[in-house]
Design a protein around this motif. Structure first.
Motif, PDB file in Angstrom:
ATOM      1  N   LEU A 241      56.144 -88.600 -34.539  1.00 24.31           N
ATOM      2  CA  LEU A 241      54.853 -89.132 -33.774  1.00 24.31           C
ATOM      3  C   LEU A 241      54.995 -90.569 -33.818  1.00 24.31           C
ATOM      4  N   ARG A 242      55.672 -91.113 -35.027  1.00 21.52           N
ATOM      5  CA  ARG A 242      55.663 -92.477 -35.251  1.00 21.52           C
ATOM      6  C   ARG A 242      56.886 -93.028 -34.283  1.00 21.52           C
ATOM      7  N   GLY A 243      56.507 -94.057 -33.770  1.00 23.36           N
ATOM      8  CA  GLY A 243      57.577 -94.543 -32.678  1.00 23.36           C
ATOM      9  C   GLY A 243      57.465 -93.946 -31.223  1.00 23.36           C
ATOM     10  N   ASN A 244      56.639 -92.813 -31.026  1.00 20.77           N
ATOM     11  CA  ASN A 244      56.685 -92.256 -29.726  1.00 20.77           C
ATOM     12  C   ASN A 244      55.094 -92.161 -29.260  1.00 20.77           C
ATOM     13  N   GLU A 245      54.242 -93.045 -29.824  1.00 18.51           N
ATOM     14  CA  GLU A 245      53.014 -92.904 -29.623  1.00 18.51           C
ATOM     15  C   GLU A 245      52.679 -93.214 -28.063  1.00 18.51           C
ATOM     16  N   ALA A 246      53.649 -94.042 -27.484  1.00 21.57           N
ATOM     17  CA  ALA A 246      53.280 -94.196 -25.888  1.00 21.57           C
ATOM     18  C   ALA A 246      53.383 -92.896 -25.190  1.00 21.57           C
ATOM     19  N   ALA A 247      54.291 -91.850 -25.712  1.00 27.13           N
ATOM     20  CA  ALA A 247      54.188 -90.709 -24.993  1.00 27.13           C
ATOM     21  C   ALA A 247      53.166 -89.786 -25.252  1.00 27.13           C
ATOM     22  N   ILE A 248      52.301 -89.953 -25.882  1.00 28.58           N
ATOM     23  CA  ILE A 248      51.000 -88.977 -26.274  1.00 28.58           C
ATOM     24  C   ILE A 248      50.394 -88.858 -25.027  1.00 28.58           C
ATOM     25  N   GLY A 249      50.032 -87.645 -24.782  1.00 27.64           N
ATOM     26  CA  GLY A 249      49.283 -87.407 -23.284  1.00 27.64           C
ATOM     27  C   GLY A 249      49.842 -87.436 -22.203  1.00 27.64           C
ATOM     28  N   LEU A 250      50.925 -87.793 -22.138  1.00 29.01           N
ATOM     29  CA  LEU A 250      51.753 -88.279 -20.781  1.00 29.01           C
ATOM     30  C   LEU A 250      51.830 -86.756 -19.929  1.00 29.01           C
ATOM     31  N   THR A 251      51.647 -87.083 -18.716  1.00 28.28           N
ATOM     32  CA  THR A 251      51.535 -86.002 -17.773  1.00 28.28           C
ATOM     33  C   THR A 251      52.775 -86.426 -16.646  1.00 28.28           C
ATOM     34  N   TYR A 252      53.673 -85.321 -16.427  1.00 28.50           N
ATOM     35  CA  TYR A 252      54.659 -85.403 -15.467  1.00 28.50           C
ATOM     36  C   TYR A 252      54.063 -85.460 -14.201  1.00 28.50           C
ATOM     37  N   LYS A 253      54.149 -86.393 -13.324  1.00 19.84           N
ATOM     38  CA  LYS A 253      53.732 -86.456 -11.967  1.00 19.84           C
ATOM     39  C   LYS A 253      54.830 -86.152 -10.805  1.00 19.84           C
ATOM     40  N   PRO A 254      54.417 -85.908  -9.881  1.00 15.52           N
ATOM     41  CA  PRO A 254      55.498 -85.740  -8.709  1.00 15.52           C
ATOM     42  C   PRO A 254      56.330 -87.146  -8.638  1.00 15.52           C
TER      43      PRO A 254
END
Length: 615
Positions: free
Chosen positions: A113-126
């Motif tokens: 989780l550390r260093g990757n906080e920006a990707a939390i909850g990311l949803t891939y959109k078209p």
């Protein structure tokens, strides 16, 4: 006749040049052979390195696949998944993170989780660059490696998508993806860490873009070899290897230079010997050569005089023919710009004498041809862009009448100067015929409205224009109620008269420039309303109902109470989007028309909000 001795030194010089060229070609062939050997050796090394890179990446990808195979146990225990992922991250320093995306492409689990906080909850959109890879992996059930992309954590990355499935009973259900996120610079450094060499430069590229460089301090050779690299199923990578001058020097010999020097000395000695042998015979042929030249000069002058007389006769014939031509012929000289020649048709067709026309063209050419000055500048620049061109212009006669003129222009260069040969022809009849044919191709013969061909063309054109401006496009689809019964009862002539009256009424309801009404087919009509929203479409539909009512055409078999001819209208309005097409707008309006007819006819129906999405 024997070859003049005076030419002998030139023959010797030519022989020396041929020998020198042969030696040069031999030297180049030897150098090329050595270079091809070096290139082949370097290509073998590049292919071996590319294979080694592929093998090492396949090993790393296999560990991720093995982790994905344990997903049924991990799905029930996140702690077990976290522990296994952490162990894999410790074993492979290349991985930025291991993640789980659920079936809706939303980021659920991330390790670490550390260093990757920006990707939390990311949803891939078209719109995400890796969205097509997700779809391909999900549909095929096979892992996919993405192209390089900008990570939300920062920097370039590669994503390895492994589809996950859960088995519930006899049903195998898609359960998202196991993602291995690689940082590009870390991954490539690891894959190529043992491949660096001081005598060659390495570059790892993706679609022509360099992702990794390992440059040597020595100057590199001007050529390189490349070998394709396929990571997983992604074949967009290439390994480029360029040797240094130091490496090339170590693989070459002095044999080509020694061969050239030895051959040059032998050729020089041979030519000197031949020169000395030919000097004695040169003087004896000088007199014979002079006599031969004199006779040849006399014959050449006689032929020149005959050619000149023949050309003068041809020039007079051409001049007489152009003067009696029905087409206007004029020649323009460039730099400086001047009228070099005008045939008789030029001034007679305009009502001037030659002197008068030349004077007007010199002082005020726009009086003869509007916009002539600008056109003459275009002609002056034409030679730099194209050789020939055809222009449509208008000319003004002496009595003030204007006539169309089709001017064909051809560029010609003679004696260091550029000329433009212009032929003008009055094409009034052709223009009138073309305009009439254009009108007939877009007009309905019965109603005088635009026809279906014009409707299709205009709808596509307006759709593209309004998509750029992000402005709504309105469309009305109209159908005359129970028109078949009308025809059956009153006859086709009465039906044609009714359609003509309806067409006139429809035209009277259009208030804005750009709106147009077309006969869609049979008793169906369509109204294109650029820039019209839903409310504006309904306003136009209301005006149409009122206009049709004012016609007061009796209908013997109709479900409408007052027994008069009526219309049903379906209305739709869309702001064009790239994923939609004009057919979507027609479909919505046609569906609304069907609803209007099903709802009792003689009414308007607006497309429902849920129909605003493309089919």
């Amino acid at each position: 006749m024997p070859t003049p001795i005076k030419q002998f030194p030139r023959l010797v010089l030519a022989l020396f040049c041929i020998l020198a060229l042969a030696l040069y070609l031999l030297w180049q062939a030897l150098l090329n052979a050595e270079q091809e050997q070096a290139r082949a050796r370097l290509q073998l090394e590049a292919d071996a390195l590319a294979h080694q890179i592929q093998t090492r990446f396949e090993q790393q990808a296999a560990t991720l696949v093995r982790l994905a195979e344990r997903w049924p146990q991990h799905r029930e225990s996140r702690d077990l998944w976290t522990a296994n992922a952490a162990q894999l991250l410790r074993d492979d320093d290349n991985l930025q993170a291991i993640e789980w995306l659920d079936a809706s492409f939303r980021m659920r689990w991330i390790e670490p989780l550390r260093g990757n906080e920006a990707a939390i909850g990311l949803t891939y959109k078209p719109t995400h660059p890796n969205y097509p890879f997700l779809l391909a992996a999900r549909d095929s059930g096979q892992p996919r490696l993405s192209n390089s992309f900008e990570l939300v954590q920062g920097g370039l990355g590669l994503a390895y998508y492994i589809p996950l499935h859960r088995i519930s009973g006899d049903v195998r259900r898609f359960d998202g993806f196991l993602l291995g996120i690689f940082r590009v610079e870390v991954l490539i450094n690891d894959l190529l860490s043992e491949l660096r060499a001081a005598d060659r430069s390495l570059r790892f590229e993706e679609n022509g873009k360099a992702l990794y460089r390992a440059e040597s301090d020595d100057q590199a050779a001007p050529w390189s070899v490349s070998s394709p690299v396929t990571l997983a199923d992604n074949s967009n990578f290439v390994l480029v290897m360029r040797p240094t001058d130091q490496l090339l020097a170590s693989t070459t010999t002095q044999l080509p230079l020694m061969v050239v020097i030895s051959g040059a000395l032998a050729a020089l000695l041979l030519c000197i010997s031949l020169m000395l042998a030919g000097r004695g015979a040169q003087r004896s042929q000088q007199l014979a050569r002079s006599n031969h030249q004199l006779q040849a000069e006399i014959k050449r002058r006689q032929e020149t005089e005959e050619t000149l007389q023949h050309n003068q006769a041809r020039l007079k014939l051409i001049h007489d023919m152009t003067d009696h031509s029905h087409d206007a012929l004029f020649i323009l000289g460039l730099e400086p710009l001047e009228v070099v020649y005008l045939n008789r048709t030029c001034w007679q067709s305009l009502g001037y004498s030659e002197a008068e026309l030349r004077e007007i063209l010199r002082i005020a050419p726009n009086d003869i041809m509007p916009g002539a000055i600008t056109w003459l500048k275009e002609l002056s620049s034409m030679i730099h862009s194209q050789g020939d061109a055809i222009y449509q212009k208008r000319v003004t006669r002496r009595d003030g009448q204007t006539r169309p003129l089709e001017v064909s222009v051809r560029h010609l260069r003679r004696l260091g100067r550029d000329y433009l040969i212009c032929v003008g022809r009055d094409n009034s009849e052709q223009l009138q015929l073309a305009a009439r044919l254009q009108q007939l191709s877009h007009q309905d013969g019965l109603t005088g409205l635009f026809n279906r061909r014009y409707f299709d063309k205009t709808l596509i054109s307006e759709w593209r224009r309004l998509r750029r401006e992000q402005t709504p496009l309105g469309l009305l689809m109209l159908d005359v109620d129970h028109f078949k019964h009308f025809n059956d009862e009153l006859g086709h002539q009465a039906g044609d008269d009714a359609l003509q009256q309806v067409a006139t009424a429809l035209n009277s309801c259009l208030m804005r420039e750009g709106d147009c009404v077309c006969r869609y087919g049979g008793e169906e009509f369509a109204v294109i309303l650029p820039g019209a929203g839903a409310s504006q479409c309904l306003q136009v539909a209301e005006r149409i109902h009122n206009a049709i009512a004012k016609l007061n055409i009796r209908h013997p078999h109709t479900t409408v109470e007052h027994g008069r001819l009526t219309v049903s209208i379906g209305a739709a309005s869309l702001i064009p989007q790239p994923q939609w097409s004009p057919h979507d707008l027609v479909h919505q309006a046609d569906t609304a028309l069907y609803q209007a007819k099903s709802g009792g006819r003689n009414r308007s129906q607006l497309s429902k909000p849920e129909e605003s999405q493309p089919r």
